[in-house]
Design a protein around this motif. Sequence first.
Motif, PDB file in Angstrom:
ATOM      1  N   LEU A  68      53.690  23.456  34.843  1.00  0.00           N
ATOM      2  CA  LEU A  68      52.493  23.110  35.609  1.00  0.00           C
ATOM      3  C   LEU A  68      51.382  24.145  35.487  1.00  0.00           C
ATOM      4  CD1 LEU A  68      53.991  21.718  38.944  1.00  0.00           C
ATOM      5  CD2 LEU A  68      52.463  20.493  37.383  1.00  0.00           C
ATOM      6  N   LEU A  69      51.752  25.423  35.400  1.00  0.00           N
ATOM      7  CA  LEU A  69      50.770  26.505  35.463  1.00  0.00           C
ATOM      8  C   LEU A  69      50.700  27.262  34.143  1.00  0.00           C
ATOM      9  CD1 LEU A  69      51.784  27.965  38.961  1.00  0.00           C
ATOM     10  CD2 LEU A  69      50.092  26.184  38.470  1.00  0.00           C
ATOM     11  N   GLY A  70      49.503  27.720  33.816  1.00  0.00           N
ATOM     12  CA  GLY A  70      49.314  28.490  32.596  1.00  0.00           C
ATOM     13  C   GLY A  70      49.918  29.882  32.702  1.00  0.00           C
ATOM     14  N   LEU A  71      50.182  30.482  31.555  1.00  0.00           N
ATOM     15  CA  LEU A  71      50.834  31.790  31.505  1.00  0.00           C
ATOM     16  C   LEU A  71      50.015  32.860  32.217  1.00  0.00           C
ATOM     17  CD1 LEU A  71      53.101  33.612  30.464  1.00  0.00           C
ATOM     18  CD2 LEU A  71      51.802  33.881  28.332  1.00  0.00           C
ATOM     19  N   LYS A  72      48.697  32.871  32.005  1.00  0.00           N
ATOM     20  CA  LYS A  72      47.839  33.892  32.612  1.00  0.00           C
ATOM     21  C   LYS A  72      47.886  33.816  34.133  1.00  0.00           C
ATOM     22  CE  LYS A  72      43.048  35.537  32.861  1.00  0.00           C
ATOM     23  NZ  LYS A  72      41.639  35.295  32.434  1.00  0.00           N
ATOM     24  N   TYR A  73      47.779  32.605  34.658  1.00  0.00           N
ATOM     25  CA  TYR A  73      47.793  32.440  36.113  1.00  0.00           C
ATOM     26  C   TYR A  73      49.163  32.801  36.685  1.00  0.00           C
ATOM     27  CZ  TYR A  73      47.272  30.416  40.744  1.00  0.00           C
ATOM     28  OH  TYR A  73      47.234  30.236  42.102  1.00  0.00           O
ATOM     29  N   ARG A  74      50.222  32.394  36.011  1.00  0.00           N
ATOM     30  CA  ARG A  74      51.569  32.713  36.494  1.00  0.00           C
ATOM     31  C   ARG A  74      51.796  34.222  36.523  1.00  0.00           C
ATOM     32  NH1 ARG A  74      55.371  31.069  32.988  1.00  0.00           N
ATOM     33  NH2 ARG A  74      54.029  30.023  31.491  1.00  0.00           N
ATOM     34  N   HIS A  75      51.324  34.909  35.489  1.00  0.00           N
ATOM     35  CA  HIS A  75      51.488  36.364  35.442  1.00  0.00           C
ATOM     36  C   HIS A  75      50.705  37.034  36.567  1.00  0.00           C
ATOM     37  CE1 HIS A  75      52.198  40.324  33.817  1.00  0.00           C
ATOM     38  NE2 HIS A  75      50.898  40.560  33.759  1.00  0.00           N
ATOM     39  N   GLN A  76      49.485  36.563  36.801  1.00  0.00           N
ATOM     40  CA  GLN A  76      48.667  37.146  37.863  1.00  0.00           C
ATOM     41  C   GLN A  76      49.269  36.873  39.237  1.00  0.00           C
ATOM     42  OE1 GLN A  76      45.999  39.113  37.170  1.00  0.00           O
ATOM     43  NE2 GLN A  76      46.048  39.635  39.347  1.00  0.00           N
ATOM     44  N   LEU A  77      49.817  35.689  39.405  1.00  0.00           N
ATOM     45  CA  LEU A  77      50.431  35.342  40.686  1.00  0.00           C
ATOM     46  C   LEU A  77      51.679  36.190  40.928  1.00  0.00           C
ATOM     47  CD1 LEU A  77      50.143  33.566  43.140  1.00  0.00           C
ATOM     48  CD2 LEU A  77      51.317  31.725  41.924  1.00  0.00           C
ATOM     49  N   PHE A  78      52.468  36.410  39.880  1.00  0.00           N
ATOM     50  CA  PHE A  78      53.631  37.299  40.006  1.00  0.00           C
ATOM     51  C   PHE A  78      53.203  38.700  40.421  1.00  0.00           C
ATOM     52  CE2 PHE A  78      55.756  40.787  37.698  1.00  0.00           C
ATOM     53  CZ  PHE A  78      56.895  40.886  38.487  1.00  0.00           C
ATOM     54  N   LEU A  79      52.176  39.241  39.755  1.00  0.00           N
ATOM     55  CA  LEU A  79      51.709  40.588  40.081  1.00  0.00           C
ATOM     56  C   LEU A  79      51.190  40.667  41.515  1.00  0.00           C
ATOM     57  CD1 LEU A  79      49.863  41.627  36.789  1.00  0.00           C
ATOM     58  CD2 LEU A  79      52.117  42.373  37.586  1.00  0.00           C
ATOM     59  N   THR A  80      50.607  39.574  41.991  1.00  0.00           N
ATOM     60  CA  THR A  80      50.105  39.541  43.367  1.00  0.00           C
ATOM     61  C   THR A  80      51.255  39.566  44.364  1.00  0.00           C
ATOM     62  OG1 THR A  80      48.161  38.294  42.640  1.00  0.00           O
ATOM     63  CG2 THR A  80      48.669  38.256  44.991  1.00  0.00           C
ATOM     64  N   TYR A  81      52.262  38.721  44.138  1.00  0.00           N
ATOM     65  CA  TYR A  81      53.463  38.756  44.985  1.00  0.00           C
ATOM     66  C   TYR A  81      54.071  40.157  44.974  1.00  0.00           C
ATOM     67  CZ  TYR A  81      53.970  33.611  45.362  1.00  0.00           C
ATOM     68  OH  TYR A  81      53.802  32.282  45.640  1.00  0.00           O
ATOM     69  N   GLU A  82      54.193  40.708  43.781  1.00  0.00           N
ATOM     70  CA  GLU A  82      54.845  42.005  43.609  1.00  0.00           C
ATOM     71  C   GLU A  82      54.075  43.110  44.326  1.00  0.00           C
ATOM     72  OE1 GLU A  82      57.057  45.309  42.365  1.00  0.00           O
ATOM     73  OE2 GLU A  82      57.595  43.195  42.521  1.00  0.00           O
ATOM     74  N   GLU A  83      52.757  43.129  44.154  1.00  0.00           N
ATOM     75  CA  GLU A  83      51.971  44.190  44.785  1.00  0.00           C
ATOM     76  C   GLU A  83      52.013  44.087  46.307  1.00  0.00           C
ATOM     77  OE1 GLU A  83      47.486  46.132  45.052  1.00  0.00           O
ATOM     78  OE2 GLU A  83      47.822  44.396  43.755  1.00  0.00           O
ATOM     79  N   ALA A  84      51.890  42.879  46.829  1.00  0.00           N
ATOM     80  CA  ALA A  84      51.907  42.703  48.285  1.00  0.00           C
ATOM     81  C   ALA A  84      53.214  43.215  48.874  1.00  0.00           C
ATOM     82  CB  ALA A  84      51.703  41.230  48.635  1.00  0.00           C
ATOM     83  N   ASN A  85      54.309  42.846  48.255  1.00  0.00           N
ATOM     84  CA  ASN A  85      55.608  43.250  48.785  1.00  0.00           C
ATOM     85  C   ASN A  85      55.889  44.728  48.550  1.00  0.00           C
ATOM     86  OD1 ASN A  85      57.278  40.710  49.796  1.00  0.00           O
ATOM     87  ND2 ASN A  85      55.965  40.057  48.121  1.00  0.00           N
ATOM     88  N   TRP A  86      55.377  45.274  47.455  1.00  0.00           N
ATOM     89  CA  TRP A  86      55.497  46.710  47.206  1.00  0.00           C
ATOM     90  C   TRP A  86      54.737  47.504  48.262  1.00  0.00           C
ATOM     91  CZ3 TRP A  86      51.830  50.502  46.193  1.00  0.00           C
ATOM     92  CH2 TRP A  86      52.334  51.745  45.773  1.00  0.00           C
ATOM     93  N   ARG A  87      53.517  47.092  48.560  1.00  0.00           N
ATOM     94  CA  ARG A  87      52.694  47.810  49.545  1.00  0.00           C
ATOM     95  C   ARG A  87      53.325  47.774  50.936  1.00  0.00           C
ATOM     96  NH1 ARG A  87      47.630  49.554  48.317  1.00  0.00           N
ATOM     97  NH2 ARG A  87      46.812  48.980  46.258  1.00  0.00           N
ATOM     98  N   ILE A  88      53.852  46.631  51.311  1.00  0.00           N
ATOM     99  CA  ILE A  88      54.477  46.525  52.631  1.00  0.00           C
ATOM    100  C   ILE A  88      55.688  47.448  52.722  1.00  0.00           C
ATOM    101  CG2 ILE A  88      55.788  44.975  54.142  1.00  0.00           C
ATOM    102  CD1 ILE A  88      53.863  42.720  53.210  1.00  0.00           C
ATOM    103  N   PHE A  89      56.528  47.431  51.705  1.00  0.00           N
ATOM    104  CA  PHE A  89      57.719  48.285  51.712  1.00  0.00           C
ATOM    105  C   PHE A  89      57.333  49.761  51.720  1.00  0.00           C
ATOM    106  CE2 PHE A  89      61.359  50.553  50.095  1.00  0.00           C
ATOM    107  CZ  PHE A  89      62.456  49.861  50.578  1.00  0.00           C
ATOM    108  N   GLN A  90      56.340  50.111  50.908  1.00  0.00           N
ATOM    109  CA  GLN A  90      55.914  51.508  50.794  1.00  0.00           C
ATOM    110  C   GLN A  90      55.439  52.054  52.135  1.00  0.00           C
ATOM    111  OE1 GLN A  90      56.501  52.915  47.981  1.00  0.00           O
ATOM    112  NE2 GLN A  90      55.522  54.911  48.169  1.00  0.00           N
ATOM    113  N   ASP A  91      54.895  51.191  52.959  1.00  0.00           N
ATOM    114  CA  ASP A  91      54.428  51.602  54.283  1.00  0.00           C
ATOM    115  C   ASP A  91      55.528  51.500  55.333  1.00  0.00           C
ATOM    116  OD1 ASP A  91      51.916  52.086  56.135  1.00  0.00           O
ATOM    117  OD2 ASP A  91      53.064  50.473  57.070  1.00  0.00           O
ATOM    118  N   ALA A  92      56.306  50.425  55.282  1.00  0.00           N
ATOM    119  CA  ALA A  92      57.246  50.132  56.367  1.00  0.00           C
ATOM    120  C   ALA A  92      58.563  50.893  56.256  1.00  0.00           C
ATOM    121  CB  ALA A  92      57.523  48.628  56.416  1.00  0.00           C
ATOM    122  N   TYR A  93      59.064  51.074  55.041  1.00  0.00           N
ATOM    123  CA  TYR A  93      60.396  51.668  54.924  1.00  0.00           C
ATOM    124  C   TYR A  93      60.445  53.112  55.424  1.00  0.00           C
ATOM    125  CZ  TYR A  93      65.198  51.871  53.275  1.00  0.00           C
ATOM    126  OH  TYR A  93      66.570  51.965  53.222  1.00  0.00           O
TER     127      TYR A  93
END
Length: 313
Positions: A68-93
């Motif tokens: 359904l989704l193009g490679l560029k958009y899928r890669h950007q969406l993955f990086l967005t999920y990854e960064e959001a969860n990385w930032r939360i952990f980096q602050d909360a843990y």
Amino acid sequence: MLKTEKQLLQSIKAQTAKGNRDNISRTKAYEQFFRIHPEIQWSFLAGMVSRNAGWNMCDLEGIWFSNLLGLKYRHQLFLTYEEANWRIFQDAYPQLLLYHYSTKYGRPLFHLCQYFFITKFMKNEWHSFWKHGNREKLVTALIINEQNIIEEPVIKKQSFVFHSLLFFLQDWMHFSTVLFPTCNGELYGSSVSNFRNIDKRIELGKRLAGLLFSEDLFPLFYEFSCRTEPTGARYDYEQYRKKPRYHETPMLRGVYPLIHHQAGETEQWDMKKKVKKKWFIEPKWEEDPHLTEWYDHKQKQLHTAAIIKNWIL
């Protein structure tokens, strides 16, 4: 600063770096912490939501979204999920570990929050919890904090993702619903429309916390967590269903490399904005949290969309 405190800071930094390697390590760190400190309910909520983040990431390389989704958009969406969860952990843990060592040494160590750029808002909330033990208030405070942590560097800066037609459609069709599975194959959860709105995301977090720790359902969710090794693949919970879908999404560590992040801004969000009183108000339920049939319907929609796209193109 005492020598023991300096050593403690180094230990917390090392443990945080180890736990923040990828989605799988985050999920395990959160859930293992909850087993040691069940009074810190947010850590279990974070673990279960982290599982969902892993499933969303792996969906992007599964047989349906990759059509359904193009490679560029899928890669950007993955990086967005990854960064959001990385930032939360980096602050909360580090906050979780400061609490852990406070219990170990029998005295609050939250004055060390400043060395991890933790907000004064959260420092005060931890002191309040240490004194009064209000679990629900601490959960809500951590939800408020995590959503503000990602508001500027992720939600507002990743305009390519959050202002795209594809994300709007995903948001509108509620494909980004957070699911809490059980080992009997039933699914529960909640969703949010207009994910870009921080008030909506905080409201969702509070609803999820209420659902996760509801008296009847918590034992089922906890059993799932204890019995199920997180892999990022939706087979983590599909295996318990009457008609499981086999391997429609891959395991996370089989498709994604480790991403090396830069912390960047260290300015604390509570220095620029006030905490809204309504963020602490108990959430309202406007939907049935039992989503087993809903999930099956959404999967059919997804499969149909992929088939139609292939047929048209």
